[in-house]
Design an enzyme around this catalytic site. Structure first.
Site, short mmCIF file in Angstrom:
data_model
loop_
_atom_site.label_atom_id
_atom_site.label_comp_id
_atom_site.label_asym_id
_atom_site.label_seq_id
_atom_site.Cartn_x
_atom_site.Cartn_y
_atom_site.Cartn_z
N SER A 1 -11.45 -7.60 -35.59
CA SER A 1 -12.53 -7.35 -34.64
C SER A 1 -13.38 -6.16 -35.08
O SER A 1 -12.87 -5.13 -35.50
CB SER A 1 -11.93 -7.06 -33.26
N CYS B 1 -9.28 1.40 -28.52
CA CYS B 1 -10.49 1.87 -29.17
C CYS B 1 -10.60 3.38 -28.99
O CYS B 1 -10.66 3.88 -27.87
CB CYS B 1 -11.74 1.22 -28.60
C1 LIG Z 1 -16.55 -0.65 -38.11
C2 LIG Z 1 -15.34 -1.04 -37.33
C3 LIG Z 1 -15.47 -1.53 -36.02
C4 LIG Z 1 -14.36 -1.89 -35.28
N1 LIG Z 1 -14.53 -2.40 -34.03
C5 LIG Z 1 -13.44 -2.83 -33.32
C6 LIG Z 1 -13.59 -3.45 -32.06
O1 LIG Z 1 -14.70 -3.64 -31.57
N2 LIG Z 1 -12.47 -3.83 -31.38
C7 LIG Z 1 -11.22 -3.65 -31.91
O2 LIG Z 1 -10.22 -4.02 -31.29
N3 LIG Z 1 -11.05 -3.09 -33.13
C8 LIG Z 1 -12.13 -2.67 -33.84
N4 LIG Z 1 -11.95 -2.12 -35.09
C9 LIG Z 1 -10.59 -1.97 -35.63
C10 LIG Z 1 -10.23 -3.14 -36.57
O3 LIG Z 1 -10.27 -4.37 -35.88
C11 LIG Z 1 -8.86 -2.94 -37.20
O4 LIG Z 1 -7.88 -2.90 -36.19
C12 LIG Z 1 -8.75 -1.67 -37.99
O5 LIG Z 1 -9.96 -1.39 -38.66
C13 LIG Z 1 -7.62 -1.69 -39.03
O6 LIG Z 1 -7.82 -2.71 -39.98
P1 LIG Z 1 -8.51 -2.47 -41.42
O7 LIG Z 1 -7.84 -1.27 -42.02
O8 LIG Z 1 -8.28 -3.74 -42.17
O9 LIG Z 1 -9.96 -2.20 -41.16
C14 LIG Z 1 -13.07 -1.74 -35.84
C15 LIG Z 1 -12.94 -1.25 -37.14
C16 LIG Z 1 -14.04 -0.91 -37.89
C17 LIG Z 1 -13.84 -0.39 -39.27
#
Ligand SMILES: Cc1cc2nc3c(=O)[nH]c(=O)nc-3n(C[C@H](O)[C@H](O)[C@H](O)COP(=O)(O)O)c2cc1C
Ligand SMILES: Cc1cc2nc3c(=O)[nH]c(=O)nc-3n(C[C@H](O)[C@H](O)[C@H](O)COP(=O)(O)OP(=O)(O)OC[C@H]3O[C@@H](n4cnc5c(N)ncnc54)[C@H](O)[C@@H]3O)c2cc1C
Ligand SMILES: Cc1cc2nc3c(=O)[nH]c(=O)nc-3n(C[C@H](O)[C@H](O)[C@H](O)COP(=O)(O)OP(=O)(O)OC[C@H]3O[C@@H](n4cnc5c(N)ncnc54)[C@H](O)[C@@H]3O)c2cc1C
Ligand SMILES: Cc1cc2nc3c(=O)[nH]c(=O)nc-3n(C[C@H](O)[C@H](O)[C@H](O)COP(=O)(O)O)c2cc1C
Ligand code: FES
Ligand code: FES
Lengths: 312, 256, 312, 256
Positions: free
Chosen positions: A21, A130
């Site tokens: 997400s 969040c």
């Molecule tokens: C730019 C950005 C926006 C995000 N927005 C959301 C969001 O709207 N809702 C949510 O549950 N997680 C959000 N996340 C968290 C990601 O879904 C994920 O849990 C987190 O980034 C860890 O995964 P990754 O290391 O692969 O990015 C966001 C992450 C990033 C980097």
């Protein structure tokens, strides 16, 4: 391809990979890069009741093997999403996991009612983690009574299975997982970002306008793996694992830790083709270790004697 | 929109910390709109994950070569500056919406105003406008003589007024100081630089039409992450994404 | 050199740099690489009452921009340290911060009594945040009542100022800091490692024999900066900052966040000369931003209008 | 103990995933003891922080050149394998205690037993022993013909018996299978390889004297972090550190 199939409540996925997400918008942008129907599913950006503009910019900062973001849940509001964004995803015929957020219990409940009623939504992901908004979000995710209460209420109105997205910024992730399991969650998503910060050493000032932000990317993968490993041994809910996954090897590592499906976030920014590239690579890796069904990988770190691998 | 693996044909320091990188590969054939940018990977094994947005400064379609000019200031661009001829660079692009040179066809004159590292896209833009028979004037602002670059190249296209903050080259002051001379024939304005400069340019240019190109820290570079938004009163959503709606906007369209 | 001087309870340091506990042994090894008297101070490896062998190997694993360790507090015991290790450091004439650990309150108290009585020890660092031992360690560091109790008892017997080393694996680091401040701590050390894990994707098995380990290195710096920033605004104790510091710029970033001195851990493994190299670079950076005394950097992110910089 | 910036003179794949890297620089002058290792940085900007311990395989003091042989298996060694001639590599070393060739002076024969990527240090050791007039025999174990390397180089020093697991070269089996032939004249044993192999060698060689070299995942490489300990019953502390007390130990000294 059926060797990659995984099945979770509400999410029947032809492979275990879905974008995380907030890292994939509502899919439209990446559809210009590849055919979205290759994906196991899609997690869409958080929906709130009304549209939100989010935080001032700068909203992202780079850190070693990671990044900070403080987008602040910008989105067009649940109605806008249902009307303008979801229909657009219909032709791809893949499960949609709708991330929901809010400032109050009431807002979460309203959003859930609306979005879970959409026939295009397969399951909802309750974002109580969040770190980038003043109200709601992580405040529900760091106290397990409020997390459990909210889960119960959302579950009460949801027409689709509910995954609770856990925050890693807690002393005891297992207690949190158990609390939401008891409250009726159908699955867990973990982990959301770690709260972090970066300062400009010259001025002493934060890079992000919001000061702090959420740390994501490969830097946090060891924390994600540990938490998934701990939680999956204590709860019986399926886990959508995430946090720093950037390669097919990372996917198998995370499934071994206990995940049943894996979401890819930050890595999409590094390489927009990362999801289909990982999906293509997975069968090769399975061959290399002599595993037939990818679903057998889940929990391999601790239960390999319970569920023998097909290769034995 | 594509991902390309381009090969470095040269990467040289042309002013203090300013590098000119030339890259070749078939992907360059699509890079025909000035103001668009490439989202450049610092490298595969580095700890710097995010790509760097760099403007297309020039394209030679015959040689299949694109030119980027960049300032090596942070860690990512410093690492880029250490790459050698023959190494490959992974770029996404061309991304964003560039300068429209169509709408300017009914104009005779264009005033292109660039500050510091906002200067590069004006080069390709100037060439394109000149090709259309438009008379191009540049106002280029730098910190100092030492930090200035590409002035001769710009002069080949059109009149080039240079300002420096310390007065070591051209007019002492900012680009807006060079706009004090009466602006004749209602030229179209094209401006690239830091937000404060763009704001000042918009004020000075009141009544004139034109385009500005914005900068912001980016995540995805493709419109998916909402990192690079800018408020606007002219669109229903209330915001634009600089990476995909921009980086070029009409003057007055966004709130600076 | 006096522009680098910083002064903390018990630690009068000619510069703010000291190696972090566990990453520098008892100093002997790095003395072969450079003159230890260049350092602002030294934090020695954790002392327990009896000698400990620690965990089985492998004890370290590499992660993206970080590493995991599960050494398990191997050390020759407090008496061995006082007799064989400390005397050896005397000629360098720099403050020594003695890290102490234990499985029980009694053990912590005994160790503190012994080591704080040594004239060579300038202050003690109460390690209630080691994630790599079954008993003691982090169990004191994630419940603030036990942290406060232990601090009070240790403080009661210590002949030297007591720094409490906080664990980042908590929901609310500020509450923890306030609890140990109220219990009489003289300063804080933060942060210890984040609990993490790495699996071999081929076998599904953990790389570390101890399964989980402590994540350190640049990957965790954003978390450290955020926690120091939050805590330093809520408590009035001086903070020894640490977590991923690898450059002189990182030192100034961490001081801006609120640290009064900075410890360097993992970076010593990457480059054994890192501490003296950082110390040499600091004056250059201060010149670049027009700051005369490095101590003015502390808390610059939030209090720059309260304590104007010398350059203004 | 020093940190050196050595320059790559060659870096070539000599068997599948096995690379020979030659490095030059004044620092090589101190690398005179076989069995010592270099702690090699993967590079400055990479996300792989920890150095890789690699054994000194050969040193040419006149040419100021040291040779390393390594298997590109994980990310760090893969990145090393992509480096080009002329690039520099940051190494610490020589580190650790190598093989004592002094104590062997009263012996006439030496049996050098290496498995897989444990083979490299035996090359330099063999040369040194031969220089002292000792008759050297090698037993080298590989997975397969494809994975074998440096056999001709070893043959120049002394008799070389090769075993492969799949039988595609030399004897089918493990190095210990080649030890079944009666061992005459009580040679000194020197052995390097995985712990299981060393254990088997110690058992086979019962009654004989010799040295083994151990491997373990390292943090600092210099004795400060306690990452690389190995239990021992022969020392008061109860353990040794492989990086600084070893990697070479007397047979029987540590608990394998
Ligand atoms: C730019 C950005 C926006 C995000 N927005 C959301 C969001 O709207 N809702 C949510 O549950 N997680 C959000 N996340 C968290 C990601 O879904 C994920 O849990 C987190 O980034 C860890 O995964 P990754 O290391 O692969 O990015 C966001 C992450 C990033 C980097
Ligand atoms: C559309 C667009 C076109 C640009 N064209 C050029 C150009 O042609 N030449 C040129 O030199 N620069 C250009 N810039 C600015 C350039 O992207 C930044 O200077 C560069 O990303 C900084 O990277 P770094 O490694 O030096 O800094 P670091 O501080 O290491 O960067 C850390 C992070 O911040 C981002 N960042 C830092 N400064 C900026 C900035 N000013 N704008 C956007 N992101 C930033 C980086 O992309 C990276 O993600 C452009 C920016 C945009 C948005
Ligand atoms: C004293 C000594 C001498 C050695 N000499 C040689 C040699 O001459 N040639 C050669 O090819 N290999 C040698 N090795 C093994 C070599 O160090 C590892 O193969 C290498 O570090 C693996 O790095 P990687 O990037 O391929 O693996 P990765 O899996 O990316 O490594 C991750 C981390 O684990 C460590 N690691 C992984 N495997 C090993 C291992 N087997 N031993 C020690 N650390 C490990 C790495 O150093 C790194 O810190 C030696 C090891 C030791 C201890
Ligand atoms: C190998 C290793 C051993 C450590 N041992 C100790 C210890 O004995 N006591 C302690 O308080 N912290 C110990 N730490 C934690 C460090 O002191 C430091 O808090 C942490 O590593 C973060 O700093 P860094 O990122 O600079 O390494 C150890 C860290 C490492 C990497
Ligand atoms: S950078 Fe992601 S939306 Fe613009
Ligand atoms: S690797 Fe640090 S003690 Fe051996």
């Amino acid at each position: 391809m059926s060797r990659l199939r995984v099945s979770l409540p509400g999410l029947d996925m032809k492979n275990p990979i879905l974008p995380a997400s907030g890292c994939f918008g509502f899919g439209k942008e990446y559809a210009k890069w590849y055919d979205l129907s290759l994906l196991g599913g899609i997690t869409i950006k958080a929906a709130t009741l009304e549209g939100r503009f989010g935080n001032p910019t700068p909203r992202v900062a780079e850190t070693e093997s990671g990044m900070l973001n403080a987008i602040g849940l910008q989105n067009p509001g649940v109605k806008g999403i249902i009307e303008n964004e979801l229909p657009w995803l219909e032709p791809y015929n893949i499960p949609i996991l709708a991330n929901i957020a809010g400032s109050t219990e009431e807002e979460y409940i309203e959003v859930t009612k609306h979005i879970s009623a959409s026939p295009l939504v397969s399951a909802v992901e309750l974002n109580i983690s969040c770190p980038n908004v003043k109200e709601g979000g992580i405040q529900f995710g760091t106290h397990y009574k409020s997390a459990a209460d909210l889960t119960r209420k959302v579950k009460g109105v949801s027409e689709k299975p509910v995954y609770v997205k856990l925050s890693p910024n807690v002393s005891n992730i297992t207690e949190m997982a158990e609390a939401v399991e008891d409250a009726g969650a159908d699955g867990l998503s973990m982990i959301n970002t770690l709260v972090g910060m970066k300062l400009d050493w010259r001025t002493g000032q934060p890079i992000l306008a919001n000061k702090t932000g959420g740390l994501s990317g490969p830097a946090i993968k060891p924390v994600a793996i540990r938490m998934i490993y701990e939680v999956s041994q204590k709860v019986s809910l399926p886990i959508i694992g995430m946090g720093g996954v950037s390669t097919a090897e990372d996917v198998l590592e995370m499934m071994s830790a206990g995940a049943s499906a894996v979401a890819v976030g930050t890595a999409n920014f590094v390489n927009p083709f990362i999801c289909p590239e990982i999906i293509e690579k997975l069968p090769e890796l399975l061959d290399e270790i002599g595993v037939e069904q990818i679903s057998e990988m889940t929990g391999r770190s601790f239960n390999q004697w319970k569920t023998p691998l097909s290769s034995r | 929109m594509k991902k390309h693996l381009l090969t470095i044909t040269s990467n040289t320091e042309i002013a203090r910390n300013i590098f000119e990188m030339k890259l070749t590969g078939p992907g360059t054939a699509t890079m025909t709109v000035p103001g668009q940018f490439l989202h450049v990977s610092v490298g595969n094994n580095t700890s710097k994950l995010l790509r760097r947005p760099l403007s297309i400064c020039d394209v030679d379609l015959e040689r299949e070569e694109v030119t980027l000019l960049y300032r090596a200031q942070g860690e990512g661009t410093k690492q880029l500056s250490q790459k050698h001829t023959g190494e490959t660079v992974d770029v996404l692009g061309p991304l964003g919406n560039g300068f429209s040179t169509e709408s300017s066809e009914d104009r005779k004159k264009a005033l292109l105003i660039g500050g510091g590292i906002g200067v590069p896209p004006l080069y390709y833009l100037g060439k394109k406008l000149k090709d259309k028979g438009i008379q191009v004037t540049f106002i280029l602002g730098f910190q100092s003589l030492e930090a200035s670059f590409y002035i001769e190249q710009f002069q080949e296209i059109g009149e080039t007024i240079v300002t420096t903050v310390d007065g070591s080259l051209g007019l002492k002051g900012f680009v807006t100081d060079a706009m004090d001379q009466p602006i004749s024939d209602e030229p179209l304005i094209y401006s690239v630089g830091p937000a404060v400069m763009l704001k000042a340019v918009e004020q000075k240019a009141q009544g004139l039409n034109g385009f500005i190109s914005l900068e912001e820290r980016m995540g995805c570079g493709v419109g998916a992450c909402f990192a690079c938004v800018c408020p606007t009163e002219t669109r229903q959503s209330g915001y634009v994404k600089i990476c995909s709606d921009g980086p070029v906007f009409k003057m007055g369209e966004v709130v600076l």
